[in-house]
Design a protein around this motif. Structure first.
Motif, short mmCIF file in Angstrom:
data_model
loop_
_atom_site.label_atom_id
_atom_site.label_comp_id
_atom_site.label_asym_id
_atom_site.label_seq_id
_atom_site.Cartn_x
_atom_site.Cartn_y
_atom_site.Cartn_z
N LEU A 174 0.85 -1.09 0.10
CA LEU A 174 0.10 0.07 0.11
C LEU A 174 0.83 1.17 -0.12
CD1 LEU A 174 -2.73 1.44 0.50
CD2 LEU A 174 -2.34 1.29 3.04
N PRO A 175 0.86 2.23 -0.87
CA PRO A 175 1.62 3.31 -1.05
C PRO A 175 1.37 4.31 0.12
CG PRO A 175 0.38 3.03 -2.99
CD PRO A 175 -0.39 2.24 -2.02
N ILE A 176 2.43 5.02 0.89
CA ILE A 176 2.28 5.89 1.83
C ILE A 176 3.09 7.27 1.13
CG2 ILE A 176 2.94 6.63 4.11
CD1 ILE A 176 2.64 3.61 4.78
N VAL A 177 2.49 8.25 1.19
CA VAL A 177 3.27 9.43 0.83
C VAL A 177 3.59 10.39 1.93
CG1 VAL A 177 3.46 11.51 -0.83
CG2 VAL A 177 2.06 9.50 -1.48
N LEU A 178 4.96 10.56 2.35
CA LEU A 178 5.38 11.29 3.43
C LEU A 178 5.63 12.71 2.99
CD1 LEU A 178 8.03 8.79 4.89
CD2 LEU A 178 5.42 9.07 5.46
N ILE A 179 5.00 13.80 3.67
CA ILE A 179 5.23 15.17 3.24
C ILE A 179 5.92 15.81 4.35
CG2 ILE A 179 3.99 17.01 2.20
CD1 ILE A 179 1.67 15.22 1.46
N HIS A 180 6.77 16.66 4.21
CA HIS A 180 7.86 17.39 5.05
C HIS A 180 7.16 18.48 5.58
CE1 HIS A 180 9.30 20.28 2.32
NE2 HIS A 180 9.40 19.26 1.75
N GLY A 181 7.73 19.17 6.59
CA GLY A 181 7.28 20.74 7.07
C GLY A 181 7.85 21.53 6.34
N PHE A 182 7.65 22.81 6.77
CA PHE A 182 8.24 24.15 6.29
C PHE A 182 10.01 24.07 6.46
CE2 PHE A 182 8.99 28.78 6.81
CZ PHE A 182 8.66 29.05 5.78
N GLY A 183 10.52 24.41 5.36
CA GLY A 183 11.95 24.33 5.55
C GLY A 183 12.60 22.95 5.55
N GLY B 295 3.50 20.17 5.92
CA GLY B 295 3.17 18.96 5.14
C GLY B 295 1.86 18.45 5.65
N GLY B 296 1.35 18.58 6.95
CA GLY B 296 0.21 18.02 7.11
C GLY B 296 -0.93 18.89 6.55
N PHE B 297 -0.83 20.04 6.47
CA PHE B 297 -2.07 21.06 5.97
C PHE B 297 -2.11 20.54 4.59
CE2 PHE B 297 -4.17 24.64 4.17
CZ PHE B 297 -5.32 24.61 4.74
N THR B 298 -0.82 20.42 3.86
CA THR B 298 -0.72 20.06 2.43
C THR B 298 -1.23 18.66 2.32
OG1 THR B 298 1.05 21.16 1.99
CG2 THR B 298 0.87 19.62 0.56
N ALA B 299 -1.18 17.71 3.14
CA ALA B 299 -1.73 16.36 3.02
C ALA B 299 -3.42 16.45 3.03
CB ALA B 299 -1.58 15.64 4.09
N LEU B 300 -3.82 17.58 3.80
CA LEU B 300 -5.28 17.54 3.98
C LEU B 300 -5.89 18.15 2.61
CD1 LEU B 300 -5.80 19.06 7.62
CD2 LEU B 300 -6.67 16.86 6.59
N VAL B 301 -5.29 19.35 2.34
CA VAL B 301 -5.93 20.14 1.13
C VAL B 301 -5.74 18.96 -0.17
CG1 VAL B 301 -5.78 22.27 1.86
CG2 VAL B 301 -3.80 21.09 0.67
N ALA B 302 -4.72 18.08 -0.32
CA ALA B 302 -4.46 17.36 -1.29
C ALA B 302 -5.54 16.31 -1.12
CB ALA B 302 -3.02 16.72 -1.38
N ALA B 303 -5.82 15.55 -0.08
CA ALA B 303 -6.64 14.51 0.06
C ALA B 303 -8.17 15.04 -0.32
CB ALA B 303 -6.92 14.05 1.40
N ALA B 304 -8.44 16.14 0.05
CA ALA B 304 -9.71 16.82 -0.32
C ALA B 304 -9.74 16.72 -1.69
CB ALA B 304 -9.73 18.41 0.18
N SER B 305 -8.97 17.07 -2.87
CA SER B 305 -8.74 16.82 -3.99
C SER B 305 -8.99 15.44 -4.56
CB SER B 305 -7.72 17.62 -4.63
OG SER B 305 -7.78 19.13 -4.22
#
Length: 369
Positions: free
Chosen positions: A95-104, A170-180
């Motif tokens: 199962l794919p997991i995409v990790l998204i880092h934080g600011f900087g 990266g958490g907020f990015t994950a949320l807005v990406a998931a919404a799309s």
């Protein structure tokens, strides 16, 4: 933390650097939501109705027995997105997991998570544009730019439904990406995520600029910001400064080592890093209030796990409780750690993920309010 922020030091680190620097220019602070700096530096937490929260104590020493992702100065893999070079790491199968880092930060901030998770899953870690080993593009930065990048990454590179995991920005990015992505998002994991709830009591209203404001005051303000932020960026990317900032957001600073510091300072040497930093700290942060947690959570229906460092100096556990009330069915794991629990106490974060991931296929989708 993150290996590159061509524009800012590392995720929590850079966030910290950016936060301290930017706070000198902007002293406003909102009580409930995030101030401008808050969006990048504060997190969103949702605690769940369907899973009992647990509290785990952090170990005061460097993790033992955990494999570390080898640091490669040249990076790992590259994907061309909108004619820009995007860096990512991929390991494992399943199962794919995409990790998204934080600011900087960068993909290297997940150094202790990728090898362990890859034993059971196919793990991707992506560098957001403007950070890490991805191109330091001179574009107008906006939360939707990173959303589109992650959405296209899932569609073009991952090519199947995935779980999105993000720390801080990266958490907020994950949320807005998931919404799309909708059905292509199997689940979301937030680690001390950024984001703020909307404040109906203080609606944002824009007023037209008059001639003096537009042609005199605004250019003077921008000139001052450019000089001030240029100096702050130079100061923030110094190794000693990066180390100091990181230690202020890591309760256990054992992992604030040369690997982490180098992963932050190396990207900051990019010729465009200073300009990217300026654009992030002014244009992006000034527009952050357009995107709120409640508006995004209302669009979601997938399982949500919050792994929260309760000792985070920027985002406390109260935010998790608020998301828990707002988004039903959320699972919450509390950790005695700071802003970047995945790097500070990786063994505990890996354990939380490995226990939660098998449950998402059988968990009914929560109904957002």
């Amino acid at each position: 933390m993150s290996t590159s922020c061509a524009t800012l030091p590392s995720s929590a680190k850079l966030e910290l650097l950016g936060r301290k620097s930017f706070s000198r220019l902007h002293r406003q602070r909102s009580r409930c939501g995030l101030s401008r700096r808050g969006f990048m530096f504060k997190g969103i937490v949702a605690a769940g109705a369907s899973v009992v929260a647990s509290t785990v104590a952090a170990e005061p020493t460097k993790p033992k027995g955990l494999e570390e992702l080898p640091f490669k100065p040249e990076g790992y893999n590259y994907w061309t997105w909108r004619d820009r070079k995007i860096h990512y790491v991929v390991e494992g199968e399943g199962l794919p997991i995409v990790l998204i880092h934080g600011f900087g930060a960068s993909a290297f901030h997940w150094r202790y998570n990728i090898p362990e998770l890859a034993k059971k899953y196919k793990v991707y870690a992506i560098d957001l544009i403007g950070f890490g080993w991805s191109e330091k593009a001179l574009i107008e930065y906006d939360a939707l730019v990173w959303r589109d990048q992650v959405v296209d990454f899932v569609k073009e590179v991952v090519k199947e439904p995935a779980v999105l995991v993000g720390n801080s920005l990266g958490g907020f990015t994950a949320l807005v990406a998931a919404a799309s992505l909708q059905d292509q998002a199997k689940g979301i994991v937030l680690l001390n995520s950024a984001g703020q709830f909307g404040d109906a009591a203080s609606p944002t209203t824009e007023t037209e600029e008059n001639g003096v404001q537009k042609y005199v005051l605004k250019p003077l303000k921008e000139a001052f910001q450019r000089v001030a932020l240029g100096f702050l960026f130079w100061q923030a990317k110094q190794p000693a400064r990066v180390e100091s900032v990181l230690k202020s957001v890591y309760v256990n600073s054992a992992n604030v080592d040369d690997y982490l510091i180098n992963s932050i300072t190396r990207p900051a040497d990019d010729p465009n890093a200073g300009e990217v930093y300026y654009r992030l700290m002014t244009r992006f942060m000034s527009n952050q209030r357009k995107y709120t947690l409640d508006s995004v959570l209302n669009q979601l229906s997938c399982p949500l796990l919050l792994v929260w460092g309760d000792l985070d100096p920027w985002v406390g556990p109260a935010k998790a409780l608020r998301i828990k009330e707002f988004y039903p069915g959320t699972s919450l794991v509390n950790l005695q750690a700071g802003h970047c629990p995945h790097d500070e106490v990786p063994e505990l974060v890996n354990k939380a993920l490995l226990e939660w991931l098998p449950t998402i296929s059988s968990t009914p989708s929560p109904q957002a309010p």
